[in-house]
Design an enzyme around this catalytic site. Structure first.
Site, PDB file in Angstrom:
ATOM      1  N   GLY A   1      63.044  45.042  40.609  1.00 39.64           N
ATOM      2  CA  GLY A   1      63.102  45.010  42.061  1.00 39.64           C
ATOM      3  C   GLY A   1      62.678  43.630  42.514  1.00 39.64           C
ATOM      4  O   GLY A   1      61.875  42.968  41.849  1.00 39.64           O
TER       5      GLY A   1
ATOM      6  N   LYS B   1      53.939  42.610  46.324  1.00 37.97           N
ATOM      7  CA  LYS B   1      53.576  41.291  45.794  1.00 37.97           C
ATOM      8  C   LYS B   1      53.987  40.177  46.753  1.00 37.97           C
ATOM      9  O   LYS B   1      53.197  39.275  47.047  1.00 37.97           O
ATOM     10  CB  LYS B   1      54.245  41.072  44.433  1.00 37.97           C
ATOM     11  CG  LYS B   1      53.700  41.949  43.328  1.00 37.97           C
ATOM     12  CD  LYS B   1      54.498  41.729  42.050  1.00 37.97           C
ATOM     13  CE  LYS B   1      53.987  42.583  40.913  1.00 37.97           C
ATOM     14  NZ  LYS B   1      54.741  42.338  39.667  1.00 37.97           N
TER      15      LYS B   1
ATOM     16  N   ALA C   1      58.747  39.975  42.454  1.00 39.39           N
ATOM     17  CA  ALA C   1      59.601  40.730  41.540  1.00 39.39           C
ATOM     18  C   ALA C   1      58.740  41.653  40.696  1.00 39.39           C
ATOM     19  O   ALA C   1      57.581  41.340  40.403  1.00 39.39           O
ATOM     20  CB  ALA C   1      60.400  39.788  40.643  1.00 39.39           C
ATOM     21  N   ASP C   2      59.323  42.786  40.325  1.00 35.94           N
ATOM     22  CA  ASP C   2      58.634  43.702  39.426  1.00 35.94           C
ATOM     23  C   ASP C   2      59.675  44.399  38.565  1.00 35.94           C
ATOM     24  O   ASP C   2      60.712  44.833  39.069  1.00 35.94           O
ATOM     25  CB  ASP C   2      57.810  44.738  40.186  1.00 35.94           C
ATOM     26  CG  ASP C   2      56.822  45.416  39.265  1.00 35.94           C
ATOM     27  OD1 ASP C   2      55.752  44.830  39.018  1.00 35.94           O
ATOM     28  OD2 ASP C   2      57.133  46.513  38.758  1.00 35.94           O
ATOM     29  N   THR C   3      59.392  44.500  37.284  1.00 38.19           N
ATOM     30  CA  THR C   3      60.333  45.093  36.337  1.00 38.19           C
ATOM     31  C   THR C   3      59.758  46.381  35.771  1.00 38.19           C
ATOM     32  O   THR C   3      58.593  46.417  35.370  1.00 38.19           O
ATOM     33  CB  THR C   3      60.634  44.102  35.190  1.00 38.19           C
ATOM     34  OG1 THR C   3      61.158  42.900  35.761  1.00 38.19           O
ATOM     35  CG2 THR C   3      61.639  44.679  34.205  1.00 38.19           C
TER      36      THR C   3
END
Length: 185
Positions: free
Chosen positions: A100, A48, A63-65
């Site tokens: 992350g 991203k 960010a990625d959850t």
């Protein structure tokens, strides 16, 4: 110029509590990965951030959850049936929420992750379906948002609450270390 590479209103709202001036540019990166939940979250955050950085430059936060249980990653549910199965799996159990992140600043990448453990209470079918009918779980990893009605499900958390929402405080601290002013109004 600080850029948040996310369409998430939750990430935008959390960042705005600490940093006044930033732009939101959602990423067009394809969200697919493999590996551990931590590796997956960081890799998606990198994808991203890189995609948005290639278009706009500046300092970019990706960010990625991911929600995981028994080593299995639970993404966003594709339909109500999948949301039900996810919530049933989480019922009465401890799971992990990992976000992350990747910050691209002056061409260098700073990446990492934060993990929080969450224990759900036992959920009966009536409660699960009532929650699904609210529509809340459909755009969230693991089919729930702790900041909304699903806060009712939580028995305890160990770690950063904001991480479970999708934007750990670790990111704010990294931005401060890079010279961004936090808590200014």
């Amino acid at each position: 110029m600080l850029v948040l590479a996310s369409a998430s209103p939750r990430r935008r709202e959390i960042l705005s509590r600490f940093i006044r001036d930033f732009h939101v540019v959602p990423s067009n990166a394809e969200e697919r990965c493999s590996g551990t939940p931590e590796e997956c979250a960081v890799e998606l955050a990198r994808l991203k951030a890189r995609e948005v950085y290639s278009r706009v430059g500046g300092t970019v936060i990706g960010a990625d959850t991911v929600v995981s249980i028994d080593g299995r990653v639970l993404g966003k549910p594709s339909d109500e049936g999948e949301a039900y199965r996810m919530l049933k799996l989480l019922s009465g159990r401890v799971h992990r929420v990992t976000t992350g992140y990747c910050i691209i600043h002056e061409g260098k990448e700073i990446a990492g992750s934060a993990t929080t453990e969450v224990k759900f209470r036992e959920l009966d079918d009536e409660l699960i379906w009532a929650y699904i009918r609210t529509g809340e779980p459909m755009d969230k990893a693991g089919a729930y948002g702790i900041q909304g009605k699903a806060g009712l499900f939580v028995e305890w958390i160990r770690g950063d609450y904001y991480n479970v929402v999708g934007f750990p405080m670790e990111i704010i601290w990294k931005l401060r270390e890079l010279g961004f002013e936090v808590l200014s109004r």
